[in-house]
Write a protein that holds these residues in place. Sequence first.
Motif, mmCIF file in Angstrom:
data_model
loop_
_atom_site.group_PDB
_atom_site.id
_atom_site.type_symbol
_atom_site.label_atom_id
_atom_site.label_comp_id
_atom_site.label_asym_id
_atom_site.label_seq_id
_atom_site.Cartn_x
_atom_site.Cartn_y
_atom_site.Cartn_z
ATOM 1 N N ALA A 162 0.837 -1.211 0.000
ATOM 2 C CA ALA A 162 0.000 0.000 0.000
ATOM 3 C C ALA A 162 0.871 1.259 0.000
ATOM 4 C CB ALA A 162 -0.915 -0.008 1.205
ATOM 5 N N MET A 163 2.011 1.192 0.696
ATOM 6 C CA MET A 163 2.943 2.324 0.740
ATOM 7 C C MET A 163 3.424 2.678 -0.675
ATOM 8 S SD MET A 163 6.782 2.181 2.298
ATOM 9 C CE MET A 163 6.349 1.712 3.931
ATOM 10 N N LEU A 164 3.703 1.646 -1.466
ATOM 11 C CA LEU A 164 4.242 1.881 -2.806
ATOM 12 C C LEU A 164 3.152 2.141 -3.841
ATOM 13 C CD1 LEU A 164 7.033 -0.853 -2.982
ATOM 14 C CD2 LEU A 164 7.277 1.551 -2.373
ATOM 15 N N ALA A 165 2.027 1.433 -3.716
ATOM 16 C CA ALA A 165 1.030 1.495 -4.796
ATOM 17 C C ALA A 165 -0.335 1.988 -4.339
ATOM 18 C CB ALA A 165 0.888 0.105 -5.434
ATOM 19 N N GLY A 166 -0.500 2.245 -3.030
ATOM 20 C CA GLY A 166 -1.814 2.613 -2.493
ATOM 21 C C GLY A 166 -2.426 3.815 -3.183
ATOM 22 N N GLY A 167 -1.620 4.883 -3.366
ATOM 23 C CA GLY A 167 -2.122 6.112 -3.991
ATOM 24 C C GLY A 167 -2.654 5.859 -5.389
ATOM 25 N N LYS A 168 -1.886 5.081 -6.176
ATOM 26 C CA LYS A 168 -2.282 4.789 -7.573
ATOM 27 C C LYS A 168 -3.568 3.965 -7.599
ATOM 28 C CE LYS A 168 1.699 5.290 -10.487
ATOM 29 N NZ LYS A 168 3.037 5.020 -10.013
ATOM 30 N N ILE A 169 -3.660 3.003 -6.681
ATOM 31 C CA ILE A 169 -4.843 2.132 -6.655
ATOM 32 C C ILE A 169 -6.091 2.950 -6.300
ATOM 33 C CG2 ILE A 169 -5.932 0.238 -5.354
ATOM 34 C CD1 ILE A 169 -3.113 -1.034 -5.265
ATOM 35 N N ILE A 170 -5.936 3.864 -5.353
ATOM 36 C CA ILE A 170 -7.081 4.715 -4.965
ATOM 37 C C ILE A 170 -7.501 5.594 -6.147
ATOM 38 C CG2 ILE A 170 -7.790 6.627 -3.477
ATOM 39 C CD1 ILE A 170 -5.720 5.335 -1.428
ATOM 40 N N ASP A 171 -6.520 6.204 -6.849
ATOM 41 C CA ASP A 171 -6.835 7.035 -8.021
ATOM 42 C C ASP A 171 -7.582 6.239 -9.079
ATOM 43 O OD1 ASP A 171 -5.640 9.133 -6.819
ATOM 44 O OD2 ASP A 171 -3.737 8.991 -7.910
ATOM 45 N N TRP A 172 -7.091 5.005 -9.323
ATOM 46 C CA TRP A 172 -7.711 4.149 -10.332
ATOM 47 C C TRP A 172 -9.151 3.816 -9.927
ATOM 48 C CZ3 TRP A 172 -9.258 -0.967 -9.140
ATOM 49 C CH2 TRP A 172 -9.791 -1.665 -10.220
ATOM 50 N N TYR A 173 -9.331 3.490 -8.640
ATOM 51 C CA TYR A 173 -10.656 3.103 -8.149
ATOM 52 C C TYR A 173 -11.622 4.274 -8.228
ATOM 53 C CZ TYR A 173 -14.227 1.121 -5.124
ATOM 54 O OH TYR A 173 -15.420 0.656 -4.623
ATOM 55 N N MET A 174 -11.154 5.465 -7.810
ATOM 56 C CA MET A 174 -12.011 6.641 -7.838
ATOM 57 C C MET A 174 -12.341 7.018 -9.286
ATOM 58 S SD MET A 174 -12.369 7.111 -4.690
ATOM 59 C CE MET A 174 -13.059 8.673 -4.234
ATOM 60 N N GLY A 175 -11.359 6.766 -10.206
ATOM 61 C CA GLY A 175 -11.561 7.065 -11.620
ATOM 62 C C GLY A 175 -12.709 6.274 -12.234
ATOM 63 N N LEU A 176 -13.003 5.098 -11.649
ATOM 64 C CA LEU A 176 -14.096 4.257 -12.162
ATOM 65 C C LEU A 176 -15.461 4.929 -12.008
ATOM 66 C CD1 LEU A 176 -13.092 0.751 -10.739
ATOM 67 C CD2 LEU A 176 -12.754 1.601 -13.057
ATOM 68 N N PHE A 177 -15.546 5.844 -11.037
ATOM 69 C CA PHE A 177 -16.840 6.479 -10.754
ATOM 70 C C PHE A 177 -16.944 7.903 -11.299
ATOM 71 C CE2 PHE A 177 -15.808 3.352 -7.528
ATOM 72 C CZ PHE A 177 -16.921 2.537 -7.587
ATOM 73 N N MET A 178 -15.877 8.359 -11.947
ATOM 74 C CA MET A 178 -15.874 9.747 -12.463
ATOM 75 C C MET A 178 -16.464 9.800 -13.870
ATOM 76 S SD MET A 178 -14.432 11.749 -10.141
ATOM 77 C CE MET A 178 -13.498 11.585 -8.651
#
Length: 264
Positions: free
Chosen positions: A248-264
């Motif tokens: 999560a430290m390395l990839a958490g930010g990217k995963i959250i952006d990707w997940y939030m992008g699904l709803f935009m």
Amino acid sequence: MKFPTTFMAVYAGVVTALLGLVMGSFLNCAAWRMTHGESVAKGRSHCAACGHTLSALDLVPVFSWLFLKGRCRYCGERISPVHPLAELICAGAYTAVVLHFTISWETVEYLILVSLLFCASCADLYDYIIPDRLIVAGIVCRLIFVCLGGDVPAALLQTLIGGLSISLPVLLLVLVMEKILKKEAMGGGDIKLFFVVGLYFNCKVNLVGLLFACVCGIGAGLLSQRVRLRADRHIPFGPSIAAGWFAAMLAGGKIIDWYMGLFM
Ligand SMILES: [Zn+2]
């Protein structure tokens, strides 16, 4: 963030990997000592089987094990490949942090966190214990870095919210499960570790960390069903927490952006 040149990235990576090997050896040894009632600071390194004091040549991370073909130079007793493997894992983790965050205070803080998580994982694997001194060290380290930054009161609040974001719900869930099942559902050390890792990240990253930790825990559980990893088949959860939050430290930010992008 990226290094300005490839040469600098390679150079930093190699130096960090060497540092990671040395620290991996030290932290693995510290974890072993903590779980075997020995002082971490005092006494020279010795063979666990014959007690012979080890020389500098016996203590070169990974290479000594390879050179001695996985046996003690003095008594011939087999030395577990877990030790060089642990050193390689620590080196890999250190290198990944430096290459991802480059050279910054954030990198220093994460390297300390990785060291504590690594040591806690080793101790948990050795004896199902996450020593309280590692928990305290993790809290103190985070507080120091909060005080070094700006707007200390707001940062302290954020840190506390992060710490409680996973540990508190898990604690409540565990208490309910223990009432129903009438047996221990999760060790207290695991919940304290949730609190410490949570201090370092925001709630979103912590949620990703928990998700990864659960996946790692399920994976380790399934693996232990197929392969007899341990005599008692009981799998400690500390290493899964460490692995989950490291990812999560390395990839958490990217995963959250990707997940939030699904709803935009
Ligand atoms: Zn020996």
